[in-house]
Write a protein that holds these residues in place. Sequence first.
Motif, PDB file in Angstrom:
ATOM      1  N   CYS A 176      -6.532   2.006  -0.907  1.00  0.00           N
ATOM      2  CA  CYS A 176      -5.734   3.203  -1.160  1.00  0.00           C
ATOM      3  C   CYS A 176      -6.536   4.226  -1.969  1.00  0.00           C
ATOM      4  O   CYS A 176      -6.401   5.425  -1.765  1.00  0.00           O
ATOM      5  CB  CYS A 176      -4.437   2.852  -1.884  1.00  0.00           C
ATOM      6  SG  CYS A 176      -3.244   2.078  -0.791  1.00  0.00           S
ATOM      7  N   HIS A 178       0.829  -1.215   0.000  1.00  0.00           N
ATOM      8  CA  HIS A 178       0.000   0.000   0.000  1.00  0.00           C
ATOM      9  C   HIS A 178       0.857   1.255   0.000  1.00  0.00           C
ATOM     10  O   HIS A 178       2.007   1.234   0.414  1.00  0.00           O
ATOM     11  CB  HIS A 178      -0.917   0.007   1.227  1.00  0.00           C
ATOM     12  CG  HIS A 178      -1.988  -1.030   1.168  1.00  0.00           C
ATOM     13  ND1 HIS A 178      -2.822  -1.182   0.082  1.00  0.00           N
ATOM     14  CD2 HIS A 178      -2.360  -1.992   2.073  1.00  0.00           C
ATOM     15  CE1 HIS A 178      -3.659  -2.173   0.314  1.00  0.00           C
ATOM     16  NE2 HIS A 178      -3.397  -2.691   1.510  1.00  0.00           N
ATOM     17  N   ILE A 179       0.228   2.341  -0.407  1.00  0.00           N
ATOM     18  CA  ILE A 179       0.943   3.620  -0.443  1.00  0.00           C
ATOM     19  C   ILE A 179       0.944   4.220   0.962  1.00  0.00           C
ATOM     20  O   ILE A 179      -0.099   4.270   1.610  1.00  0.00           O
ATOM     21  CB  ILE A 179       0.256   4.602  -1.421  1.00  0.00           C
ATOM     22  CG1 ILE A 179       0.158   3.968  -2.809  1.00  0.00           C
ATOM     23  CG2 ILE A 179       1.011   5.915  -1.487  1.00  0.00           C
ATOM     24  CD1 ILE A 179      -0.872   4.633  -3.695  1.00  0.00           C
ATOM     25  N   HIS A 237      -0.802   1.925  -8.604  1.00  0.00           N
ATOM     26  CA  HIS A 237      -1.376   1.235  -7.443  1.00  0.00           C
ATOM     27  C   HIS A 237      -2.832   1.661  -7.204  1.00  0.00           C
ATOM     28  O   HIS A 237      -3.691   0.835  -6.891  1.00  0.00           O
ATOM     29  CB  HIS A 237      -0.529   1.503  -6.193  1.00  0.00           C
ATOM     30  CG  HIS A 237      -1.019   0.772  -4.984  1.00  0.00           C
ATOM     31  ND1 HIS A 237      -0.713  -0.556  -4.742  1.00  0.00           N
ATOM     32  CD2 HIS A 237      -1.834   1.164  -3.962  1.00  0.00           C
ATOM     33  CE1 HIS A 237      -1.310  -0.937  -3.624  1.00  0.00           C
ATOM     34  NE2 HIS A 237      -1.992   0.089  -3.127  1.00  0.00           N
ATOM     35  N   CYS A 296      -5.991  -0.840  -6.229  1.00  0.00           N
ATOM     36  CA  CYS A 296      -6.232  -1.037  -4.787  1.00  0.00           C
ATOM     37  C   CYS A 296      -7.371  -0.155  -4.301  1.00  0.00           C
ATOM     38  O   CYS A 296      -7.255   1.079  -4.306  1.00  0.00           O
ATOM     39  CB  CYS A 296      -4.960  -0.763  -3.993  1.00  0.00           C
ATOM     40  SG  CYS A 296      -5.215  -0.925  -2.229  1.00  0.00           S
TER      41      CYS A 296
HETATM   42 ZN    ZN Z   1      -3.212  -0.101  -1.501  1.00  0.00          ZN
END
Ligand code: ZN
Lengths: 178, 173
Positions: free
Chosen positions: B36, B4-5, B29, B33
């Motif tokens: 996120c 994850h960021i 991403h 996701c």
């Molecule tokens: Zn993520």
Amino acid sequence: MVNDLHQIIIEAKKGDQNAFRQLVTAYKGTVFRHAFSLLNDRMEAEDVTQEAFVKAYYSLPKLENEFAFVSWLTRVVTNLCYDKNKKLNKKKLAESEELIENVRMPNASSPIEQSIAKMTIKEAMEKIPLEQKNVLILREIQGYSYSEISELLQIPLGTVKSRINTARENLRKELEKG
Amino acid sequence: MSEHISGELLSSYIDDETDEDEKAIIERHLGICLDCHNEFVNLTLLKEQILKEYLMVDIPVSMEDHVMAKIQQSISQKSSSFINHAAIFVVLSFALVGMGATGPFLSIGLHIFNTLFSIAGGLMYAITSILSAIPYMVEAISAVIFILIVLAIFILRYLVNTLAKTVEAGDIS
Ligand SMILES: [Zn+2]
């Protein structure tokens, strides 16, 4: 517009009061918004704004670079707000101690009223530390870049980045509580 | 890519403060996701809310008048404190002259002194009232007046001394 402002600053620097008045008109919004978002009180923010401009009037002839005026003014407002905040906190603390000692009132607002009242951004902002609030305001409202903020407040770029993130996290926590 | 960021990276991404490489990774991403992406939407919303909240603030209308009035007030305070200093100086110099020049020559000396002094006094009031609007002028004026007053005292002392010598000589013969 920017060129005009530059010219006005030069005139005001020479002591031209009319030019200085124009300068107040041009920057009062920026300065007041900054002070208000930090102090969350109109009267105090007006005080700080006036004080900042009076300071500017006397410091302007000594300012070497006209381009540095806005960042200089922003720094002055930040410092004035930090000082003011210290005083206000002391006052608030004294008042709340007095309140606890003297008036043991039943809850002024019922639990239902409390749950209805949703926390606003302003209220949540009041809960987060002033340094965090300041970087966030400089970014969101005043539109400074991270590197400009770093220079303005004399803090490392990495600190600006992490402080803005922490400010946002804390702000969201407070909003979720409300 | 499954990581994850971080909050800090996402926060600087919505501020458009990431470099091109970071930006590319984040966007790739966010496309896959949901967590996120939700985080990104919430942060963007918060950003908009803050901006809206404080841009709506009413800016005080008469700020200019208040600021200019405060400046005028501080200027007149400055010049009145200058007048106070000048007054103290004048009283002191009178006392000094009074001690130095007693006797029958006092009236002659005082006449010259008075003339010079009234010029200085007149100048002091005229100039301060006209130029009180200009900052840093007060210091310059006070220097000029100071020099005038010192000059007046020196002329007076010189006159008193010469007159005293002449009279002494006359007495002997
Ligand atoms: Zn993520």
